[in-house]
Enzyme design. Structure first.
Site, short mmCIF file in Angstrom:
data_model
loop_
_atom_site.label_atom_id
_atom_site.label_comp_id
_atom_site.label_asym_id
_atom_site.label_seq_id
_atom_site.Cartn_x
_atom_site.Cartn_y
_atom_site.Cartn_z
N HIS A 155 0.87 -1.19 0.17
CA HIS A 155 0.00 0.03 -0.06
C HIS A 155 1.02 1.40 0.06
O HIS A 155 0.38 2.15 0.59
CB HIS A 155 -0.93 0.04 1.07
N SER A 276 16.14 20.88 -17.01
CA SER A 276 15.04 21.57 -17.13
C SER A 276 15.74 22.98 -17.82
O SER A 276 16.57 23.62 -17.43
CB SER A 276 14.02 22.17 -15.78
N LYS A 282 17.29 21.20 -11.60
CA LYS A 282 16.57 20.00 -11.98
C LYS A 282 17.48 18.69 -12.62
O LYS A 282 18.28 19.05 -13.37
CB LYS A 282 15.52 20.23 -12.75
N GLU A 289 9.94 8.01 -17.16
CA GLU A 289 8.56 8.58 -17.58
C GLU A 289 8.26 8.30 -18.98
O GLU A 289 7.00 7.99 -19.29
CB GLU A 289 8.82 10.15 -17.27
#
Ligand code: ARG
Length: 462
Positions: A155, A276, A282, A289
């Site tokens: 969970h 970025s 970043k 992704e």
């Protein structure tokens, strides 16, 4: 050149021409088309269906064509209707009238499914190799992390301590099944369809077994109607590819979580990260992704073909021409995803300290405290109740279970002795779980051994 002009008085509408054409997609099967045609013409010559000299001319012409295409000396004419029209047209241009004999006892309907099966046989083996490379990297990383303790989750809540090796090996099991599924798919795909003609075979004394042997197929298809209209093998391949992407996507999700600031379990290499344009700090896990999102694309490819096929009566219908674009897209997407993903895993840095530290909060050793009490004679349910109260107490005092004094332990149960500290040590929690499948060093070493044996057995069969 059109293969079917004779019956028509007028030319095809320009839009219809473009709409009908599949060469932009099926041109990538030129090798298979030529290989299949060589086998077919050999068989025609052997059976005396066409003169032996013509068969030889066709074979030589096709070999030459393949050479020229491979070397780039000539290019595929993309104004042809499809790859089959191109091959026959240019062959006839090279060798004259003998070329016009090639299509005897054959239809593009059995030809196209033959080409696609040949193409898949080789591409599926490439994907199996991609997966084997990934498995090798997982084995390597698993070996490096047999003692790297991390929290296991249910969970998304910390549950029990495991090792990073154990976690990685869970994925290696998925990829093992993926490889087995593809091998199984190859097994069923191994039936040679040529000789089925347009739908009802032919009147010539063809030798289908000979063609199958020439092209390396185990069997021939048994029913010509099914043979030309079967795309189960493409759907099965797409299903296998979808499951592979589902596994890669789940793994990607974990990678993304693990490299957040909050987790900091791993750091991806610069080579496999991106930045970025506005935020200088970043370092983003774009590869993971993209794998996650490309999974949707591959599922879409599977849905496309399932939907294309669902209303098609026997036998061939032009709808089936739509089978290739989605299939090729999925194959390319999966191949590139596995390769990139493998590089990302191979170059990631594992932050062992952060993993261990994370295990210390969240009471991951609570089950072991309950097990300790059970071993001292309590029932598991009573032990569970007591440890639940201890956890509440610890939350209140902002302590881990291992931080309690022996007096505190004893205030919950008189069964607690000095050896409780060893029992709740994270390393003990992991090492005590030494059954097959578990996280202990001996268990994961066994899993690694089985993985290496699996990799070698597949490689030896190739
Ligand atoms: N380009 C076609 C395909 O991919 C080849 C088969 C054409 N057959 C036909 N009867 N028009 O399906």
């Amino acid at each position: 050149m059109k293969l079917w002009g004779g019956r028509f008085k007028e030319g095809t509408n320009k839009l219809v021409n473009d709409f009908n054409s599949s060469i932009n997609v099926d041109c990538r099967m030129y090798k298979e088309d030529i290989k299949g045609s060589i086998a077919h013409s050999k068989m025609l010559g052997k059976q005396g269906i066409i003169p032996k000299e013509s068969a030889k001319k066709i074979e030589d012409g096709l070999v030459e064509l393949l050479k020229r295409l491979n070397s780039g000396a000539i290019e595929i004419d993309l104004t042809s209707e499809d790859i089959h029209s191109f091959t026959e047209g240019i062959l006839t241009y090279y060798i004259g009238d003998s070329g016009k004999m090639l299509h005897t006892a054959r239809s593009r309907n059995d030809q196209v499914t033959l080409d696609l099966k040949l193409y898949l046989k080789s591409y599926i083996n490439d994907i199996i190799n991609d997966l084997l490379n990934l498995e090798e990297v997982l084995s390597l990383k698993a070996k490096e992390n047999t003692k790297t303790i991390m929290p296991g989750y249910t969970h998304m809540q910390k549950a029990q301590p495991i090792t990073f090796s154990h976690h990685l090996l869970a994925y290696s099991e998925m990829f093992k099944r993926d490889i087995k599924r593809l091998l199984d798919d190859l097994e069923r795909l191994d039936e040679m369809p040529l000789g089925s003609g347009a739908l009802a075979t032919s009147t010539y004394p063809i030798d289908r077994e000979f063609v199958a042997k020439e092209l390396g197929f185990k069997n021939i298809t048994l029913n010509s109607l099914d043979s030309v209209s079967d795309r189960d093998y493409a759907i099965e391949t797409l299903s296998c590819l979808s499951i592979i992407m589902m596994h890669l996507s789940r793994f990607s999700e974990e990678i993304i979580i693990w490299c957040t600031n909050e987790f900091n379990f791993i750091e991806l290499s610069d080579e496999y990260s991106t930045g970025s344009s506005i935020m200088p700090q970043k370092k983003n896990p774009d590869v993971a992704e993209l794998v996650r999102s490309k999974t949707g694309r591959v599922y879409g490819d599977l849905m496309t073909l399932l939907t294309v096929m669902k209303g098609i009566p026997l036998a061939y219908n032009k709808d089936m021409q739509e089978d290739k674009e989605c299939l090729f897209d999925a194959l390319d997407t999966v191949s590139l995803s596995i390769k990139t993903f493998t590089g990302m895993i191979n170059t990631m840095k594992v932050n062992k300290e952060a993993m261990k530290l994370s295990c210390k909060s969240g009471f991951t050793n609570a089950t072991d405290v309950a097990d300790y009490l059970v071993k001292s004679g309590l029932t598991f349910r009573s032990a569970h109740e007591i440890v639940g109260e201890m956890v509440l107490y610890c939350i209140d005092k902002n302590k881990g279970i291992e931080d309690l004094t022996l007096e505190e332990f004893k205030s919950f149960s008189k069964e607690f002795k000095e050896d409780i500290y060893k029992a709740v040590d994270l390393l003990t929690c992991v090492e005590e779980r030494s059954v097959v499948g578990g996280p202990s060093t001996s268990s994961v070493n066994f899993q690694i051994k089985m993985l290496d044996e699996f990799i070698n057995s597949i490689k030896n069969k190739q």
